[in-house]
Every structure is written in structure tokens, then in C-alpha cells.
Design a protein around this motif. Sequence first.
Motif, short mmCIF file in Angstrom:
data_model
loop_
_atom_site.label_atom_id
_atom_site.label_comp_id
_atom_site.label_asym_id
_atom_site.label_seq_id
_atom_site.Cartn_x
_atom_site.Cartn_y
_atom_site.Cartn_z
N LEU A 87 0.84 -1.21 0.00
CA LEU A 87 0.00 0.00 0.00
C LEU A 87 0.87 1.26 0.00
N PRO A 88 1.73 1.42 -1.00
CA PRO A 88 2.68 2.55 -0.97
C PRO A 88 2.00 3.91 -0.95
N GLU A 89 0.76 4.00 -1.45
CA GLU A 89 0.06 5.29 -1.47
C GLU A 89 -0.26 5.78 -0.06
N ASN A 90 -0.28 4.85 0.90
CA ASN A 90 -0.55 5.23 2.29
C ASN A 90 0.72 5.54 3.07
N PHE A 91 1.87 5.32 2.47
CA PHE A 91 3.13 5.45 3.20
C PHE A 91 4.12 6.38 2.49
N ARG A 92 3.61 7.42 1.87
CA ARG A 92 4.51 8.41 1.29
C ARG A 92 5.03 9.33 2.38
N CYS A 93 6.06 10.06 2.08
CA CYS A 93 6.60 11.01 3.07
C CYS A 93 5.76 12.27 3.01
N PHE A 94 4.61 12.21 3.66
CA PHE A 94 3.67 13.32 3.63
C PHE A 94 4.17 14.49 4.48
N ASN A 95 4.01 15.68 3.94
CA ASN A 95 4.19 16.89 4.73
C ASN A 95 2.78 17.38 5.06
N ALA A 96 2.38 17.17 6.31
CA ALA A 96 0.98 17.38 6.68
C ALA A 96 0.51 18.81 6.41
N LYS A 97 1.38 19.79 6.62
CA LYS A 97 0.98 21.19 6.41
C LYS A 97 0.56 21.43 4.97
N GLU A 98 1.24 20.77 4.04
CA GLU A 98 0.97 20.98 2.63
C GLU A 98 -0.02 19.96 2.07
N ASP A 99 0.19 18.70 2.41
CA ASP A 99 -0.60 17.63 1.79
C ASP A 99 -2.00 17.49 2.38
N PHE A 100 -2.19 17.91 3.63
CA PHE A 100 -3.48 17.68 4.28
C PHE A 100 -4.15 18.97 4.75
N ALA A 101 -3.74 20.11 4.17
CA ALA A 101 -4.33 21.39 4.59
C ALA A 101 -5.84 21.38 4.40
N HIS A 102 -6.31 20.75 3.31
CA HIS A 102 -7.75 20.72 3.05
C HIS A 102 -8.49 19.88 4.09
N VAL A 103 -7.82 18.86 4.63
CA VAL A 103 -8.42 18.03 5.67
C VAL A 103 -8.64 18.86 6.93
N PHE A 104 -7.64 19.66 7.29
CA PHE A 104 -7.69 20.38 8.56
C PHE A 104 -8.69 21.54 8.54
N GLU A 105 -9.26 21.82 7.37
CA GLU A 105 -10.33 22.82 7.31
C GLU A 105 -11.64 22.26 7.86
N VAL A 106 -11.77 20.94 7.88
CA VAL A 106 -13.03 20.32 8.33
C VAL A 106 -12.85 19.41 9.55
#
Length: 312
Positions: A87-106
Motif C-alpha cells: 500500500l505505498p500510497e498510504n506510506f509516502r513522506c507526507f508533509n501534513a501542512k501541505e498535503d493535508f491542509a484541506h483536511v484540517f479545514e473540516v
Amino acid sequence: MDYKPKKNILRLRPDTIDYVYRSINLSKPGEMEYAIRMLRDWTEKQPHFKRNDFSDNFLRSSIIVAKGSIENAKQKIDKLCTLRSLLPENFRCFNAKEDFAHVFEVMKPIVLPQVTEDHCRLMTVKVYGTIESCHISDALKYSIVLGDYMRQCDFIREYICIFDLSDVNIMDVITKLNLMDLRHAFAVYFEGHGLRFKSMYFITTSKLVDTLINLLKQVLKPKLIDRIKVVKSWDEVHNIIDKDILPVDFGGYERSEQELHDDWLEETCNEEFQKYLRDINSTGTDESSRPSYKFNEEYAGMPGTFKQLTVD
């Protein structure tokens, strides 16, 4: 591979480590160190591991989540390495500030700093407004980043999760859930990281929560479903969880949800942890070096296999 926290983001009670070691029957002097050496010796002999330079902290937490069993710890490490390849798509080196900013809006998934009197760690998620499928999918990925942090930096075996759905249309959540995303994330949580939910609370007054729970029955075993409780407000949670642990937004005395969330972003996005994340995500497996029958038996239901995985 190693990482030492930059912030005091996770705290323990004075007796937490002793409690955990006693609960897994490794409380005598030198027992945990000996178990770590045994586990390291095993990892270094696994030809199908792409890397085997795990930190002592990672090996220690593997033993803790395996309840002190070296054999079960081996299985957890093997499964987690394999899932990184599957499941490599779940284990990338995510930068949460950039990659998940849209998540943290909700929503702002946070692991709380303090533990309960019985040494459980809490995670809270409050959902605000309209939610989309991408929010849920990427929130699951962010939780896997948090899982890698906890596996390296924490001592806790059991978790309590609180999902505040009081300000969201639950039918919205139900229609946006992707069962395959959930199945894969739960495989990482339970089979890989050895996460143990002591309990899970949904805060809502909607009767549609029963439909949501029925949906979760498709990806969770009955014993986990039985640990799901529905409460109507944070006031009911206060009868279960000490207010000292909960953020002030939720009626507690801990710092605010936003402050705790900002701490997590700072910690998981710093250069040193990003390097650790790249390193730990490179610990996949080369399946050509292990018998295929064993692979299919252990990882049925993942991409490339034919049976359906049931997560325990």
C-alpha cells in the motif's frame, strides 16, 4: 533509523513505563533490553526485509504492542513492512501542512498529550461542516503518519478514540466513506501497528449513527464493534474521561484543540521527522525472497491476492 522528539508532545504518568512493562511481564531489570536484542537479531536475518536497521524504540514498541511476545512482535514488524510495499500510497513522506491542509479545514485529528489513570492514550476528531471523500481518505493517511510517530516515540498499548459528529450530517459521512480505504487503513492500524482500541466514542444525537456502525461492521470484527459507544454530548464524556486530559474546547482543562494540532504539525513536519518518515517508509519487503504460499496466507485481501481481509 531513529528519531528523538523535538517537542514534549506526549507525556506519561510517573508509573506508566513500569505499568506497561509489568502488564507484558517484562518488568525485571534487563528483560526488555534482552527482548530487544532477540528481536534485532531476528530482523537482521530476514532476507526479504529491504532494511533492518530499526531503532531500539521501534523494536521496544513492537514488543509492547505484541504484549511481550517476541513471536508476535516479529509478525507485527513483518506485516507492517509488507503493508508498506503493498500500500505505498498510504506510506509516502507526507508533509501534513501541505498535503493535508484541506483536511484540517473540516477536522483536526489530534493525539492528546496526557494519558488516563489506567494509562490509555486519547485521540479526538471533531468534524466541522461539509465533508468530502477526499477529506476522509487523506485523514486516514495522516493518521498513519501519526501512527509511525507513536510507534517510534510512545510507550502506550491502548487507545481511546472520540469522534465528535455533533456538527455534521451523518448521512454525509456515510455516503462519503470508501470501505476499501477503511479496510486498508485498519489493516495498518491493527495488523501492522498493533493498535488496540479500549473504546471508541461517537458523539451525536442522530439515529443514523446506527447505520454508520452497521457499515463499520463490514470492516471490523464484532469484538471491536462492541467497543463502540454512542454518547450525546461532551458532558457524557466527562463522566468517563478526566477533564484534565481533554482540550478546553471540549470542556476540559488541556490546551485548545488548535494549539495541540499546531504542535503536531510542527513535530511531524520538521526536517528530522521527515527524514525518519522517508527511512521507515523504505522498510518494505522483497516478496521474491519468501515463499508465496506464506505471503498469500498472511496478506489475503490486499492488492494482488484474492481473499478478503478481515481486520481484528
